[in-house]
Design a protein around this motif. Sequence first.
Motif, PDB file in Angstrom:
ATOM      1  N   SER A  43     -54.102  28.678  37.046  1.00 38.61           N
ATOM      2  CA  SER A  43     -52.871  28.680  36.581  1.00 38.61           C
ATOM      3  C   SER A  43     -52.784  27.287  35.616  1.00 38.61           C
ATOM      4  N   SER A  44     -53.366  26.448  36.145  1.00 38.95           N
ATOM      5  CA  SER A  44     -53.325  25.081  35.200  1.00 38.95           C
ATOM      6  C   SER A  44     -54.166  25.428  34.190  1.00 38.95           C
ATOM      7  N   VAL A  45     -55.247  25.921  33.471  1.00 41.61           N
ATOM      8  CA  VAL A  45     -55.968  26.219  32.839  1.00 41.61           C
ATOM      9  C   VAL A  45     -55.118  27.147  31.847  1.00 41.61           C
ATOM     10  N   ALA A  46     -54.326  28.061  32.018  1.00 40.45           N
ATOM     11  CA  ALA A  46     -53.442  28.859  31.430  1.00 40.45           C
ATOM     12  C   ALA A  46     -52.345  27.882  30.775  1.00 40.45           C
ATOM     13  N   GLY A  47     -51.905  26.951  31.455  1.00 40.63           N
ATOM     14  CA  GLY A  47     -50.702  26.010  30.827  1.00 40.63           C
ATOM     15  C   GLY A  47     -51.617  25.145  29.580  1.00 40.63           C
ATOM     16  N   ILE A  48     -52.616  24.524  30.120  1.00 44.24           N
ATOM     17  CA  ILE A  48     -53.496  23.790  29.119  1.00 44.24           C
ATOM     18  C   ILE A  48     -53.771  24.545  27.986  1.00 44.24           C
ATOM     19  N   GLU A  49     -54.005  25.745  28.176  1.00 50.31           N
ATOM     20  CA  GLU A  49     -54.898  26.444  26.905  1.00 50.31           C
ATOM     21  C   GLU A  49     -53.397  26.834  25.932  1.00 50.31           C
ATOM     22  N   LEU A  50     -52.169  27.216  26.589  1.00 52.75           N
ATOM     23  CA  LEU A  50     -50.896  27.305  25.795  1.00 52.75           C
ATOM     24  C   LEU A  50     -50.670  25.695  24.981  1.00 52.75           C
ATOM     25  N   ALA A  51     -50.674  24.775  25.805  1.00 52.24           N
ATOM     26  CA  ALA A  51     -50.326  23.574  24.994  1.00 52.24           C
ATOM     27  C   ALA A  51     -51.385  22.961  23.964  1.00 52.24           C
ATOM     28  N   ALA A  52     -52.806  23.500  24.179  1.00 45.90           N
ATOM     29  CA  ALA A  52     -53.746  23.223  22.986  1.00 45.90           C
ATOM     30  C   ALA A  52     -53.514  24.111  21.898  1.00 45.90           C
ATOM     31  N   LYS A  53     -53.044  25.309  21.965  1.00 41.14           N
ATOM     32  CA  LYS A  53     -52.965  26.030  20.903  1.00 41.14           C
ATOM     33  C   LYS A  53     -51.741  25.642  20.261  1.00 41.14           C
ATOM     34  N   GLU A  54     -50.447  25.275  20.953  1.00 40.16           N
ATOM     35  CA  GLU A  54     -49.338  24.842  20.163  1.00 40.16           C
ATOM     36  C   GLU A  54     -49.591  23.469  19.303  1.00 40.16           C
ATOM     37  N   LYS A  74     -44.283  32.865  28.600  1.00 37.16           N
ATOM     38  CA  LYS A  74     -44.052  34.329  28.827  1.00 37.16           C
ATOM     39  C   LYS A  74     -44.565  35.204  27.693  1.00 37.16           C
ATOM     40  N   LYS A  75     -44.411  34.726  26.317  1.00 38.51           N
ATOM     41  CA  LYS A  75     -44.640  35.552  25.167  1.00 38.51           C
ATOM     42  C   LYS A  75     -46.268  35.433  25.219  1.00 38.51           C
ATOM     43  N   ALA A  76     -47.058  34.416  25.818  1.00 38.25           N
ATOM     44  CA  ALA A  76     -48.457  34.260  25.807  1.00 38.25           C
ATOM     45  C   ALA A  76     -49.162  35.146  26.677  1.00 38.25           C
ATOM     46  N   ASN A  77     -48.502  34.836  27.978  1.00 35.39           N
ATOM     47  CA  ASN A  77     -49.071  35.555  29.286  1.00 35.39           C
ATOM     48  C   ASN A  77     -48.365  36.961  29.871  1.00 35.39           C
ATOM     49  N   ASN A  78     -47.212  36.975  29.510  1.00 33.77           N
ATOM     50  CA  ASN A  78     -46.473  38.189  29.855  1.00 33.77           C
ATOM     51  C   ASN A  78     -46.233  37.766  31.469  1.00 33.77           C
ATOM     52  N   ALA A  79     -45.879  36.589  31.742  1.00 35.18           N
ATOM     53  CA  ALA A  79     -45.592  36.385  33.128  1.00 35.18           C
ATOM     54  C   ALA A  79     -44.885  35.149  33.177  1.00 35.18           C
ATOM     55  N   GLU A  80     -43.900  35.113  34.237  1.00 33.65           N
ATOM     56  CA  GLU A  80     -43.138  33.908  34.559  1.00 33.65           C
ATOM     57  C   GLU A  80     -44.238  32.456  34.720  1.00 33.65           C
ATOM     58  N   PRO A  81     -44.035  31.513  34.069  1.00 30.17           N
ATOM     59  CA  PRO A  81     -44.960  30.457  34.837  1.00 30.17           C
ATOM     60  C   PRO A  81     -44.674  29.805  35.957  1.00 30.17           C
ATOM     61  N   ASN A  82     -45.559  29.056  36.921  1.00 34.31           N
ATOM     62  CA  ASN A  82     -45.373  28.528  37.772  1.00 34.31           C
ATOM     63  C   ASN A  82     -45.742  26.985  37.843  1.00 34.31           C
ATOM     64  N   ALA A  83     -45.652  26.238  38.755  1.00 30.93           N
ATOM     65  CA  ALA A  83     -45.681  24.726  38.650  1.00 30.93           C
ATOM     66  C   ALA A  83     -46.887  24.440  38.086  1.00 30.93           C
ATOM     67  N   PHE A  84     -48.141  25.083  38.311  1.00 30.04           N
ATOM     68  CA  PHE A  84     -49.378  24.876  37.923  1.00 30.04           C
ATOM     69  C   PHE A  84     -49.533  25.082  36.798  1.00 30.04           C
ATOM     70  N   ASN A  85     -48.864  25.996  36.070  1.00 29.66           N
ATOM     71  CA  ASN A  85     -49.061  26.450  34.535  1.00 29.66           C
ATOM     72  C   ASN A  85     -48.284  25.173  33.840  1.00 29.66           C
ATOM     73  N   ALA A  86     -47.217  24.713  34.546  1.00 29.57           N
ATOM     74  CA  ALA A  86     -46.503  23.530  33.997  1.00 29.57           C
ATOM     75  C   ALA A  86     -47.280  22.368  33.835  1.00 29.57           C
ATOM     76  N   VAL A  87     -47.937  21.822  35.136  1.00 36.30           N
ATOM     77  CA  VAL A  87     -48.343  20.609  34.938  1.00 36.30           C
ATOM     78  C   VAL A  87     -49.829  20.773  34.248  1.00 36.30           C
ATOM     79  N   GLY A  88     -50.282  21.765  34.231  1.00 33.47           N
ATOM     80  CA  GLY A  88     -51.489  21.950  33.179  1.00 33.47           C
ATOM     81  C   GLY A  88     -50.979  21.741  31.819  1.00 33.47           C
ATOM     82  N   TYR A  89     -50.126  22.488  31.220  1.00 30.75           N
ATOM     83  CA  TYR A  89     -49.240  22.409  29.932  1.00 30.75           C
ATOM     84  C   TYR A  89     -48.970  20.753  29.649  1.00 30.75           C
ATOM     85  N   ASP A  90     -48.347  20.287  30.641  1.00 25.37           N
ATOM     86  CA  ASP A  90     -47.857  18.773  30.458  1.00 25.37           C
ATOM     87  C   ASP A  90     -49.118  17.784  30.364  1.00 25.37           C
ATOM     88  N   THR A  91     -50.080  18.136  31.180  1.00 24.95           N
ATOM     89  CA  THR A  91     -51.327  17.319  31.232  1.00 24.95           C
ATOM     90  C   THR A  91     -52.086  17.448  29.957  1.00 24.95           C
TER      91      THR A  91
END
Length: 390
Positions: free
Chosen positions: A57-68, A308-325
């Motif tokens: 979950s953390s990596v999914a958030g990180i990868e979204l942030a890096a792509k952006e 949701k667009k990138a992963n077709n899923a609702e983000p959880n907190a680990f997605n969010a903290v990965g993204y922020d990190t």
Amino acid sequence: MKRTAILLAAGALSLSVLAGCSAKPVANTPGSGASGDTIKVGLNYELSGDVASYGQSSVAGIELAAKEINDAGGINGKKIELIKYDTKSDTAEATTLATKLMAQDKVVTVIGPATSGGMKAQIQVAAQNQVPIVSGSATADDLTVTNGKLNEYVFRTCFNDSFQGTSAANYSTEKLGAKTAVIIKDNSNDYSKGLAASFDAQFKAKGGTIVAEEAYAKGERNFNSILTKIKGQSFDVIYLPGYYEEAGPAIKQARELGITAPILGADGYDSPKLAEAAGAGLTDVYFSNHYSSADSDPRVVTFIAAFKKANNAEPNAFNAVGYDTMKFVADAVGRASAVNGPAVKEAMESTKDFAGVTGTFSVDPATHNPVKSIVFIGYKDGKIAVAEKA
């Protein structure tokens, strides 16, 4: 002429040495993660094993942030290059991979692991290589400061266990009106023990009484003996800090035994697998967390839509903290005086008012912890019914 040529060569060599002294750090500088048009960032996460849900979950958030970030032009014109490894939820593997990322891959920083044990396994490696390590979910109190000494190259973008445990005690007494509590902790897990200790201290400080304290070990799935033991006692809440693997079955069995008291936990509950294991028993269950999908903040709304667009899923907190990190790391690298470990570390220390989806925070330079708010998530009939900041 031969003598003149020698003197000219010597002069040229002297100038090249002087030029090298004044140049910005290059590849052999500690944590020099810039190479050509990219900036190397290491991901050292639990992608398989016991706590793979957190790492994935953390990596999914990180990868979204890096792509952006890359789609917007990168960091000062350079694109982020993620180098990703799987610790297999093993601390020894985390140490080995951290060494590889820093010494061989020459990353500017390492994000992860998700757990405190995995992060602690990298502390010495980070110090030796002068490369900062950052986690969005490792909450152990002694991670960034050990025995009163700051771990210079260790950072996190989440609050620590003391804050979570203290906040849970406050929530129990102030929001749920609890005066008595039972603590059930994982005696083999520093995360669980730290949370239990801080809850215990604050609950008593608020005038409450701990009527019983029980323990289980990692991997436990049968809690009937513990629950049967406490069922005959009078208490208002149960504090059960730990991971979803054990919390889910414990919650389910408690409800099956007729224990209806609210059950509280911490961010280790945040996984879709909690609901799978707890089933219909996931009612009057509350846990402290970093983020809520019910937050109406525009940053949160935008993040949820993008995830949701990138992963077709609702983000959880680990997605969010990965993204922020990842965004936190990019912000520090962009402000650093040079693209190397020591310079990025200094930029991380000076972070002020970083606006993320898990809240706005500044880094305390004395502890390398963020100063931020906490969220409580409450379940009723298996669905989120409460989401409030505290």
